[in-house]
Design an enzyme around this catalytic site. Structure first.
Site, PDB file in Angstrom:
ATOM      1  N   THR A  69      -2.307   0.961  13.163  1.00 16.65           N
ATOM      2  CA  THR A  69      -1.293   0.763  12.121  1.00 16.65           C
ATOM      3  C   THR A  69       0.073   0.532  12.744  1.00 16.65           C
ATOM      4  OG1 THR A  69      -2.506   2.045  10.463  1.00 16.65           O
ATOM      5  CG2 THR A  69      -0.129   1.844  10.162  1.00 16.65           C
ATOM      6  N   CYS A 299      -9.181   4.224   4.120  1.00 17.80           N
ATOM      7  CA  CYS A 299      -7.740   4.308   3.875  1.00 17.80           C
ATOM      8  C   CYS A 299      -7.408   4.253   2.394  1.00 17.80           C
ATOM      9  CB  CYS A 299      -7.019   3.186   4.608  1.00 17.80           C
ATOM     10  SG  CYS A 299      -7.334   3.198   6.384  1.00 17.80           S
TER      11      CYS A 299
END
Length: 353
Positions: A69, A299
């Protein structure tokens, strides 16, 4: 518990844990310190960097990050022009691209989850696409996308989180994001590969320990990442054969009542995303609570949102919500996979014979 959620995270390889332990137990020196203990820690970091780089194109450098990320945010926020990506990218790409406020083009995919490479508009600075999709396993034509990107002077960012060590990364890419815990390494570390000649403005400011990225590195996490990467190289063929065997067994065991979402050929076969008409996935998870599997991206789990990946394929809301993802790999045995599949099939038939 039978673990079938490899796309969310992979089990830590024993060899990766072994590589980490000395740096957790005794090697506590800061790898950026000049004394002997610090230099020893730094040496471990550099060995790991070389191990990670061995599965990447030549002509670039590996910069360690806290995860994929961060790597994706750094790459996307580091460009100043328009961004092109696909409709089935991870939120770390789509949300970050939207947050920049820069012109954004989202390319559609077909019913198999494949994008058709097309000419990019002038002013495009970055093209971002996954090598292997995290929800449906589709393998994108990264080399072709890179070619279109380069014709307009744009960089090609490849999110290789799910494909690194499994699918070859084309030489034409300019930036590659990686995550250790998707290749049997530890959580909390990833990397951004940056082609020589590319300079990104810092995402994090501070000590500039990584030459553009600030923050003290963990020798333990680096060592675990490096060991996991080395295993991906040495186990590549055995892993591939094993995964293909598991895929074949799974598709046969599920039978005609289950439909595969996405391509069956242009796909990494350690990812099996399937749907069954009328399936109540929440009930299935409750009935099969000794099996770890997913209703989509980890996620986005618990958000209640319909998968944007499945709807991009053309599935309606009911079809998307009656889908599950099974992920398997190196440490999955045939026996436990078949046991889990029998439980899932039986539980689904109780819901809707």
């Amino acid at each position: 518990m039978i673990y079938l959620d490899y796309q969310a995270t992979t089990p830590l390889a024993p060899e990766a844990l072994k590589a980490m332990l000395p740096w957790l137990e005794q090697g506590h020196a800061n790898p950026h310190s000049p004394h002997r203990a610090g230099r020893q820690a730094r040496a471990a970091v550099e060995v790991a960097r070389d191990q990670v780089a061995a599965l990447l194109p030549t002509g670039g450098r590996v910069v360690f990050t806290s995860g994929a990320t961060e790597a994706l945010n750094w790459a996307i926020k580091g460009v100043s022009g328009g961004i092109v990506t696909t409709a089935i990218e991870h939120a770390a790409v789509l949300d970050t691209a939207r947050a920049t406020g820069r012109p954004l083009t989202v390319l559609p995919v077909d019913g198999e989850g494949l994008v058709t490479p097309e000419s990019m508009a002038e002013g495009t600075a970055l093209v971002a696409a996954m090598l292997v999709n995290n929800e449906i396993g589709t393998i994108q034509p990264i080399a072709a996308l890179a070619g279109h990107a380069h014709r307009v002077g744009a960089w090609m960012l490849c999110d290789a989180v799910q494909g690194y060590g499994r699918i070859a990364i084309p030489d034409g890419v300019d930036l590659v994001a990686l995550s250790a815990h998707k290749i049997h390494g530890p959580k909390g570390i990833g990397a951004l590969w940056i082609r020589d000649g590319i300079t990104l403005p810092p995402l994090l400011h501070g000590g500039d320990q990584e030459g553009g990225r600030s923050g003290t590195l963990s020798p333990a996490l680096c060592a675990g990442f490096g060991a996991a990467a080395r295993l991906m190289a040495t186990h590549a063929e055995a892993d591939r054969v094993h995964v293909e065997r598991l895929w074949t067994l799974a598709v046969e065991r599920l039978g005609p009542d289950w439909t595969v979402n996405g391509s069956t050929t242009r796909r990494y076969h350690g990812n099996l995303n399937v749907r069954r008409e009328g399936l109540d996935v929440a009930r299935l998870m409750s009935d099969c609570r000794d099996i770890a599997f997913s209703a989509g991206s980890a996620c986005a789990s618990g958000s209640g949102r319909t998968s944007h990946v499945l709807t991009a394929l053309g599935l309606n809301g009911a079809q998307a919500k009656s889908s599950i993802r099974l992920g398997f790999g190196r440490y999955t045995t045939e026996a436990e996979l078949l046991q889990a599949l029998d439980q899932l099939v039986t539980a689904a038939k109780v819901q809707r014979p």
